[in-house]
Design a protein around this motif. Structure first.
Motif, PDB file in Angstrom:
ATOM      1  N   SER A  30     -34.963  37.273 -57.811  1.00  0.00           N
ATOM      2  CA  SER A  30     -36.076  36.978 -56.911  1.00  0.00           C
ATOM      3  C   SER A  30     -37.388  36.972 -57.670  1.00  0.00           C
ATOM      4  O   SER A  30     -37.547  37.656 -58.688  1.00  0.00           O
ATOM      5  N   HIS A  32     -41.546  37.192 -56.503  1.00  0.00           N
ATOM      6  CA  HIS A  32     -42.555  37.352 -55.466  1.00  0.00           C
ATOM      7  C   HIS A  32     -43.901  36.952 -56.052  1.00  0.00           C
ATOM      8  O   HIS A  32     -44.187  37.230 -57.216  1.00  0.00           O
ATOM      9  N   TYR A  34     -48.129  37.356 -55.252  1.00  0.00           N
ATOM     10  CA  TYR A  34     -49.177  38.018 -54.490  1.00  0.00           C
ATOM     11  C   TYR A  34     -50.533  37.621 -55.064  1.00  0.00           C
ATOM     12  O   TYR A  34     -50.657  37.322 -56.258  1.00  0.00           O
ATOM     13  N   GLN A  36     -54.562  39.086 -55.278  1.00  0.00           N
ATOM     14  CA  GLN A  36     -55.418  40.254 -55.064  1.00  0.00           C
ATOM     15  C   GLN A  36     -56.867  39.891 -55.357  1.00  0.00           C
ATOM     16  O   GLN A  36     -57.188  39.449 -56.460  1.00  0.00           O
ATOM     17  N   GLU A  40     -59.634  44.844 -53.412  1.00  0.00           N
ATOM     18  CA  GLU A  40     -58.771  44.804 -52.235  1.00  0.00           C
ATOM     19  C   GLU A  40     -57.307  45.014 -52.629  1.00  0.00           C
ATOM     20  O   GLU A  40     -56.958  45.050 -53.804  1.00  0.00           O
ATOM     21  N   ALA A  41     -56.463  45.114 -51.633  1.00  0.00           N
ATOM     22  CA  ALA A  41     -55.030  45.270 -51.863  1.00  0.00           C
ATOM     23  C   ALA A  41     -54.390  43.907 -52.132  1.00  0.00           C
ATOM     24  O   ALA A  41     -54.904  42.877 -51.699  1.00  0.00           O
ATOM     25  N   PRO A  42     -53.277  43.887 -52.829  1.00  0.00           N
ATOM     26  CA  PRO A  42     -52.542  42.618 -53.003  1.00  0.00           C
ATOM     27  C   PRO A  42     -52.071  42.077 -51.652  1.00  0.00           C
ATOM     28  O   PRO A  42     -51.696  42.840 -50.762  1.00  0.00           O
ATOM     29  N   PHE A  44     -49.486  39.245 -49.840  1.00  0.00           N
ATOM     30  CA  PHE A  44     -48.267  38.467 -50.052  1.00  0.00           C
ATOM     31  C   PHE A  44     -48.516  36.963 -49.898  1.00  0.00           C
ATOM     32  O   PHE A  44     -49.193  36.520 -48.958  1.00  0.00           O
ATOM     33  N   ILE A  47     -42.052  34.379 -51.447  1.00  0.00           N
ATOM     34  CA  ILE A  47     -40.908  34.889 -52.191  1.00  0.00           C
ATOM     35  C   ILE A  47     -39.942  33.745 -52.442  1.00  0.00           C
ATOM     36  O   ILE A  47     -39.699  32.927 -51.556  1.00  0.00           O
ATOM     37  N   PHE A  87     -50.420  37.842 -59.063  1.00  0.00           N
ATOM     38  CA  PHE A  87     -49.348  38.619 -59.674  1.00  0.00           C
ATOM     39  C   PHE A  87     -47.998  38.049 -59.266  1.00  0.00           C
ATOM     40  O   PHE A  87     -47.781  37.745 -58.090  1.00  0.00           O
ATOM     41  N   PHE A  98     -37.302  45.927 -59.676  1.00  0.00           N
ATOM     42  CA  PHE A  98     -38.416  45.044 -59.352  1.00  0.00           C
ATOM     43  C   PHE A  98     -39.646  45.495 -60.115  1.00  0.00           C
ATOM     44  O   PHE A  98     -39.977  46.675 -60.133  1.00  0.00           O
ATOM     45  N   PHE A 100     -43.812  44.143 -61.447  1.00  0.00           N
ATOM     46  CA  PHE A 100     -44.902  43.175 -61.397  1.00  0.00           C
ATOM     47  C   PHE A 100     -45.326  42.754 -62.789  1.00  0.00           C
ATOM     48  O   PHE A 100     -45.272  43.537 -63.747  1.00  0.00           O
ATOM     49  N   GLY A 101     -45.798  41.507 -62.896  1.00  0.00           N
ATOM     50  CA  GLY A 101     -46.390  41.024 -64.129  1.00  0.00           C
ATOM     51  C   GLY A 101     -47.824  41.498 -64.267  1.00  0.00           C
ATOM     52  O   GLY A 101     -48.371  42.123 -63.350  1.00  0.00           O
ATOM     53  N   PRO A 102     -48.470  41.193 -65.410  1.00  0.00           N
ATOM     54  CA  PRO A 102     -49.821  41.699 -65.686  1.00  0.00           C
ATOM     55  C   PRO A 102     -50.918  40.972 -64.913  1.00  0.00           C
ATOM     56  O   PRO A 102     -52.050  41.447 -64.872  1.00  0.00           O
ATOM     57  N   ARG A 105     -55.927  35.915 -63.810  1.00  0.00           N
ATOM     58  CA  ARG A 105     -57.193  35.902 -63.097  1.00  0.00           C
ATOM     59  C   ARG A 105     -57.669  34.472 -62.917  1.00  0.00           C
ATOM     60  O   ARG A 105     -57.869  33.748 -63.900  1.00  0.00           O
TER      61      ARG A 105
ATOM     62  N   GLY B  42     -52.178  45.395 -64.219  1.00  0.00           N
ATOM     63  CA  GLY B  42     -51.236  45.140 -63.147  1.00  0.00           C
ATOM     64  C   GLY B  42     -50.830  46.413 -62.425  1.00  0.00           C
ATOM     65  O   GLY B  42     -51.406  47.478 -62.608  1.00  0.00           O
ATOM     66  N   LEU B  43     -49.816  46.291 -61.596  1.00  0.00           N
ATOM     67  CA  LEU B  43     -49.327  47.393 -60.771  1.00  0.00           C
ATOM     68  C   LEU B  43     -48.138  48.064 -61.462  1.00  0.00           C
ATOM     69  O   LEU B  43     -47.150  47.404 -61.794  1.00  0.00           O
ATOM     70  N   PHE B  90     -51.935  52.492 -54.849  1.00  0.00           N
ATOM     71  CA  PHE B  90     -51.526  51.700 -53.690  1.00  0.00           C
ATOM     72  C   PHE B  90     -50.159  52.178 -53.208  1.00  0.00           C
ATOM     73  O   PHE B  90     -49.229  52.355 -53.999  1.00  0.00           O
ATOM     74  N   GLY B  99     -36.471  43.752 -54.737  1.00  0.00           N
ATOM     75  CA  GLY B  99     -35.831  42.902 -55.726  1.00  0.00           C
ATOM     76  C   GLY B  99     -34.777  41.956 -55.182  1.00  0.00           C
ATOM     77  O   GLY B  99     -34.502  40.928 -55.778  1.00  0.00           O
ATOM     78  N   PHE B 107     -48.955  46.201 -48.406  1.00  0.00           N
ATOM     79  CA  PHE B 107     -49.757  47.178 -49.130  1.00  0.00           C
ATOM     80  C   PHE B 107     -50.811  47.819 -48.246  1.00  0.00           C
ATOM     81  O   PHE B 107     -51.398  47.178 -47.363  1.00  0.00           O
ATOM     82  N   GLY B 108     -51.069  49.111 -48.520  1.00  0.00           N
ATOM     83  CA  GLY B 108     -52.222  49.767 -47.952  1.00  0.00           C
ATOM     84  C   GLY B 108     -53.476  49.364 -48.720  1.00  0.00           C
ATOM     85  O   GLY B 108     -53.398  48.654 -49.723  1.00  0.00           O
ATOM     86  N   ARG B 112     -58.967  55.195 -54.311  1.00  0.00           N
ATOM     87  CA  ARG B 112     -59.638  55.155 -55.612  1.00  0.00           C
ATOM     88  C   ARG B 112     -59.895  56.574 -56.061  1.00  0.00           C
ATOM     89  O   ARG B 112     -60.677  57.291 -55.430  1.00  0.00           O
TER      90      ARG B 112
END
Lengths: 110, 116
Positions: A30, A32, A34, A36, A40-42, A44, A47, A87, A98, A100-102, A105, B42-43, B90, B99, B107-108, B112
């Motif tokens: 899979s 995904h 996102y 951001q 703020e939050a990521p 969606f 997918i 991301f 699972f 996430f990538g870096p 921007r 990233g996360l 987060f 996955g 996400f919330g 910070r």
């Protein structure tokens, strides 16, 4: 293992197109995507599951080539609101691990 | 709809202090996650849970602990805070594992945290 995203950053003018790539060294089940915005939050976007499907979301679409272990996000006729960091997140062939990538921007200028 | 709620939104800690970051979701999701995001990065997954009573380590678990006594709540505990733990945290939840399903993570708004 973290996927690789390219480019790291891209600057566009309104109306221009962009492609963001996400690739992995392992077999994927899979992908995904996102977005951001700063502070703020990521959020969606979409997918894609194993099967090479392509999906669309307004003027944003994506493809998934499981043989090449990569996905691409296509942004067409970009708008100012598309600015942010994109991301990808990948799940391996067993659906586990699972990660996430870096991020890429994206800045869209008037 | 509240979705995923994190508290506090901001916090400053002194080195060596402890605190708990709260996360609650009202979507009846089995899967919950804690990520940290350093500036411009990233996360990174800290811990995750596949259901009440079940937790497991992610990529960067050192210095943190979690518990999952209910489906709704997934608090993250920092023991002996260190400057390296300065980050945005987060919490996320999902109906199924990230996955292997077509279900997204929700996400919330993040916490910070600065450690001085």
């Amino acid at each position: 293992q973290q996927p690789v995203q390219s480019p790291q950053a891209v600057i566009l003018r309104e109306g221009e197109d962009a492609v963001i790539n996400c690739s992995s060294s392992k077999a994927l089940y899979s992908v995904h995507w996102y977005r951001q915005k700063h502070g703020e939050a990521p959020v969606f976007l979409m997918i894609l599951l194993k099967g090479g499907e392509q999906k669309g979301h307004e003027k944003i679409s994506a493809s998934f080539n499981e043989k090449k272990q990569q996905s691409s996000l296509y942004l067409t006729a970009s708008q100012l609101s598309y600015s942010g960091t994109y991301f990808c997140g990948t799940g391996d062939n067993y659906g586990q691990n699972f990660v996430f990538g870096p991020g890429t921007r994206l800045s869209v200028l008037p | 709809n509240a979705g995923v709620t994190q508290t506090p939104k901001f916090r400053i800690l002194k080195i060596g202090q402890s605190m708990t970051l709260q996360c609650t979701q009202d979507m009846n999701h089995n899967y919950m996650y804690w990520y940290r995001q350093d500036p411009g990065m990233g996360l990174k997954l800290i811990y995750y849970s596949v259901g009440a009573g079940i937790t497991d380590k992610g990529e960067v678990p050192n210095g943190y602990n979690v518990s999952r006594s209910t489906t709704e709540d997934f608090p993250l505990r920092l023991e002996l805070a260190a400057p390296s733990q300065t980050s945005v945290y987060f919490c996320a939840s999902g109906l199924q594992g990230a996955g292997y399903s077509n279900q997204p993570q929700h996400f919330g708004d993040g916490t910070r945290l600065s450690i001085l």
